[in-house]
Design a protein around this motif. Structure first.
Motif, PDB file in Angstrom:
ATOM      1  N   CYS A   1       0.833  -1.211   0.000  1.00 47.58           N
ATOM      2  CA  CYS A   1       0.000   0.000   0.000  1.00 47.58           C
ATOM      3  C   CYS A   1       0.861   1.250   0.000  1.00 47.58           C
ATOM      4  O   CYS A   1       0.623   2.196  -0.769  1.00 47.58           O
ATOM      5  N   LEU A   2       1.880   1.268   0.850  1.00 47.23           N
ATOM      6  CA  LEU A   2       2.740   2.449   0.955  1.00 47.23           C
ATOM      7  C   LEU A   2       3.531   2.669  -0.331  1.00 47.23           C
ATOM      8  O   LEU A   2       3.767   3.813  -0.738  1.00 47.23           O
ATOM      9  N   ALA A   3       3.938   1.573  -0.982  1.00 49.96           N
ATOM     10  CA  ALA A   3       4.736   1.695  -2.202  1.00 49.96           C
ATOM     11  C   ALA A   3       3.888   2.046  -3.423  1.00 49.96           C
ATOM     12  O   ALA A   3       4.383   2.631  -4.393  1.00 49.96           O
ATOM     13  N   SER A   4       2.601   1.717  -3.366  1.00 51.51           N
ATOM     14  CA  SER A   4       1.746   1.861  -4.555  1.00 51.51           C
ATOM     15  C   SER A   4       1.015   3.195  -4.640  1.00 51.51           C
ATOM     16  O   SER A   4       0.591   3.602  -5.725  1.00 51.51           O
ATOM     17  N   PHE A   5       0.852   3.873  -3.494  1.00 50.47           N
ATOM     18  CA  PHE A   5       0.019   5.077  -3.486  1.00 50.47           C
ATOM     19  C   PHE A   5       0.735   6.241  -2.812  1.00 50.47           C
ATOM     20  O   PHE A   5       1.398   6.062  -1.789  1.00 50.47           O
ATOM     21  N   ASP A   6       0.566   7.425  -3.409  1.00 52.95           N
ATOM     22  CA  ASP A   6       1.061   8.651  -2.778  1.00 52.95           C
ATOM     23  C   ASP A   6       0.000   9.230  -1.841  1.00 52.95           C
ATOM     24  O   ASP A   6       0.312  10.036  -0.960  1.00 52.95           O
ATOM     25  N   GLU A   7      -1.255   8.869  -2.085  1.00 55.91           N
ATOM     26  CA  GLU A   7      -2.369   9.288  -1.231  1.00 55.91           C
ATOM     27  C   GLU A   7      -3.321   8.110  -1.103  1.00 55.91           C
ATOM     28  O   GLU A   7      -3.285   7.178  -1.913  1.00 55.91           O
ATOM     29  N   TYR A   8      -4.164   8.131  -0.068  1.00 56.48           N
ATOM     30  CA  TYR A   8      -5.001   6.973   0.230  1.00 56.48           C
ATOM     31  C   TYR A   8      -6.475   7.356   0.235  1.00 56.48           C
ATOM     32  O   TYR A   8      -6.849   8.378   0.832  1.00 56.48           O
ATOM     33  N   ASP A   9      -7.298   6.533  -0.415  1.00 55.60           N
ATOM     34  CA  ASP A   9      -8.737   6.737  -0.296  1.00 55.60           C
ATOM     35  C   ASP A   9      -9.230   6.017   0.965  1.00 55.60           C
ATOM     36  O   ASP A   9      -8.440   5.442   1.722  1.00 55.60           O
ATOM     37  N   ASP A  10     -10.537   6.055   1.205  1.00 57.69           N
ATOM     38  CA  ASP A  10     -11.079   5.505   2.453  1.00 57.69           C
ATOM     39  C   ASP A  10     -10.855   3.998   2.571  1.00 57.69           C
ATOM     40  O   ASP A  10     -10.603   3.492   3.674  1.00 57.69           O
ATOM     41  N   GLU A  11     -10.928   3.286   1.451  1.00 52.88           N
ATOM     42  CA  GLU A  11     -10.712   1.838   1.491  1.00 52.88           C
ATOM     43  C   GLU A  11      -9.269   1.512   1.873  1.00 52.88           C
ATOM     44  O   GLU A  11      -9.017   0.636   2.712  1.00 52.88           O
ATOM     45  N   ILE A  12      -8.315   2.221   1.277  1.00 54.86           N
ATOM     46  CA  ILE A  12      -6.900   1.984   1.586  1.00 54.86           C
ATOM     47  C   ILE A  12      -6.601   2.371   3.030  1.00 54.86           C
ATOM     48  O   ILE A  12      -5.847   1.677   3.735  1.00 54.86           O
ATOM     49  N   GLN A  13      -7.206   3.462   3.513  1.00 52.33           N
ATOM     50  CA  GLN A  13      -7.006   3.854   4.918  1.00 52.33           C
ATOM     51  C   GLN A  13      -7.480   2.737   5.847  1.00 52.33           C
ATOM     52  O   GLN A  13      -6.820   2.431   6.858  1.00 52.33           O
ATOM     53  N   LEU A  14      -8.616   2.128   5.526  1.00 52.05           N
ATOM     54  CA  LEU A  14      -9.151   1.056   6.361  1.00 52.05           C
ATOM     55  C   LEU A  14      -8.247  -0.172   6.326  1.00 52.05           C
ATOM     56  O   LEU A  14      -7.989  -0.808   7.361  1.00 52.05           O
ATOM     57  N   ILE A  15      -7.756  -0.511   5.138  1.00 50.37           N
ATOM     58  CA  ILE A  15      -6.834  -1.642   5.015  1.00 50.37           C
ATOM     59  C   ILE A  15      -5.566  -1.382   5.820  1.00 50.37           C
ATOM     60  O   ILE A  15      -5.073  -2.261   6.537  1.00 50.37           O
ATOM     61  N   LEU A  16      -5.042  -0.166   5.727  1.00 47.15           N
ATOM     62  CA  LEU A  16      -3.836   0.177   6.475  1.00 47.15           C
ATOM     63  C   LEU A  16      -4.078   0.136   7.981  1.00 47.15           C
ATOM     64  O   LEU A  16      -3.213  -0.301   8.756  1.00 47.15           O
ATOM     65  N   ALA A  17      -5.267   0.584   8.410  1.00 49.34           N
ATOM     66  CA  ALA A  17      -5.605   0.512   9.839  1.00 49.34           C
ATOM     67  C   ALA A  17      -5.588  -0.929  10.317  1.00 49.34           C
ATOM     68  O   ALA A  17      -5.032  -1.242  11.382  1.00 49.34           O
ATOM     69  N   ASP A  18      -6.180  -1.840   9.533  1.00 46.81           N
ATOM     70  CA  ASP A  18      -6.210  -3.249   9.919  1.00 46.81           C
ATOM     71  C   ASP A  18      -4.813  -3.872   9.867  1.00 46.81           C
ATOM     72  O   ASP A  18      -4.461  -4.699  10.718  1.00 46.81           O
TER      73      ASP A  18
END
Length: 301
Positions: free
Chosen positions: A95-112
């Motif tokens: 996730c960190l390598a693929s995106f410079d910014e995060y939408d709500d779905e990515i934020q949730l995945i990162l939280a988990d």
């Protein structure tokens, strides 16, 4: 991001050389010029390169939000595979390598993912790493518009447990004092969080609790160790120190090596039991073992 940089980043992520990507259709020198922005590829070249890179042609041509969506489509399959496999370190890195910014779905995945890393770190006795990733999880959870009550409850639960070990392990991101320690262990979906919730409940209540881990599903050796520890704690509450000592010895000296946290807790309980039966020499030995383990757990990485 310009098209040349996209091509270069994709090529690098796939560990392809310029020669391998150029193939037989364009020269390596032409590809180098495209990647450094000194040449603009034709549409046919864009289609050719997109096919070789395994991405939609539209992704190379897209800008802004469209670029983000194309990028997300191209990487989400691997991200979700790592997530469902429980490989949270890898999932987070992707996730960190693929995106410079995060939408709500990515934020949730990162939280988990950060929660998973924190739970694993607690079990292994890497407590400052756990503290760091619990706070990272809290930040991601707060940034998502999705319902993150379950994540916040779990973050607070684990912080509550960490603070019982050392006050230095409190959060910088959330108010852990507001957490209700009385939340039912059954509210937590994974066995480790249930185990921690039961330990907290048993510290505050002299009733039962040994059966709360039943029905978790497929049990790993570590889950069985957690259940044994809960049973030993129940015997301590019931003042049956002989049975508690027997189970705790099985935990400490058994064929399955317990995770560092469980070893620390078992030594702490053994110290208590030995004091209750008047074996102060053995209690002293377990107190020393407990403190030695604690020193290792509180090393900052």
């Amino acid at each position: 991001m310009n098209i040349g940089k996209k091509i270069k980043d994709l090529r690098s992520s796939k560990m392809m050389t310029q020669k391998e990507l150029a193939g037989n259709e364009i020269t390596r020198n032409m590809l180098s010029q495209i990647e450094n922005g000194s040449a603009t590829p034709s549409i046919s070249t864009v289609i050719y390169l997109a096919n070789r890179l395994g991405v939609p042609t539209g992704y190379l041509l897209a800008d802004g939000d469209e670029e983000f969506l194309y990028n997300k489509i191209s990487v989400m399959r691997n991200i979700k595979r790592a997530y469902t496999d429980g490989n949270y370190e890898l999932c987070r890195e992707m996730c960190l390598a693929s995106f410079d910014e995060y939408d709500d779905e990515i934020q949730l995945i990162l939280a988990d993912c950060c929660l998973g890393i924190a739970s694993d770190s607690i079990s292994k006795g890497r407590l400052y790493k756990a503290r760091e990733f619990l706070d990272k999880s809290a930040i991601h959870a707060q940034e998502s518009v999705y319902n993150t009550v379950a994540q916040v409850n779990k973050i607070s639960l684990l912080f509550c447990f960490l603070k019982k070990i050392s006050p230095t392990l409190d959060s910088d991101e959330i108010d852990t004092e507001a957490f209700e320690e009385g939340l039912s262990p059954l509210l937590f979906g994974d066995s480790f969080s249930r185990y921690i919730a039961i330990l907290i409940a048993m510290d505050n209540y002299s009733g039962g609790g040994c059966n709360m881990l039943e029905g978790v599903g497929r049990m790993s050796p570590y889950d069985e160790l957690f259940i044994k520890h809960i049973k030993a704690k129940q015997y301590i509450i019931d003042s049956d120190y002989g049975k508690a000592i027997k189970i705790l010895k099985e935990l400490i000296d058994g064929d399955v090596v317990p995770p560092r946290l469980l070893l620390y807790l078992a030594c702490s309980d053994m110290e208590q039991c030995c004091k209750q039966i008047g074996d102060y020499k053995l209690a002293y030995e377990f107190a020393n073992n407990k403190m030695e383990i604690l020193e290792h757990m509180l090393v900052e990485e």
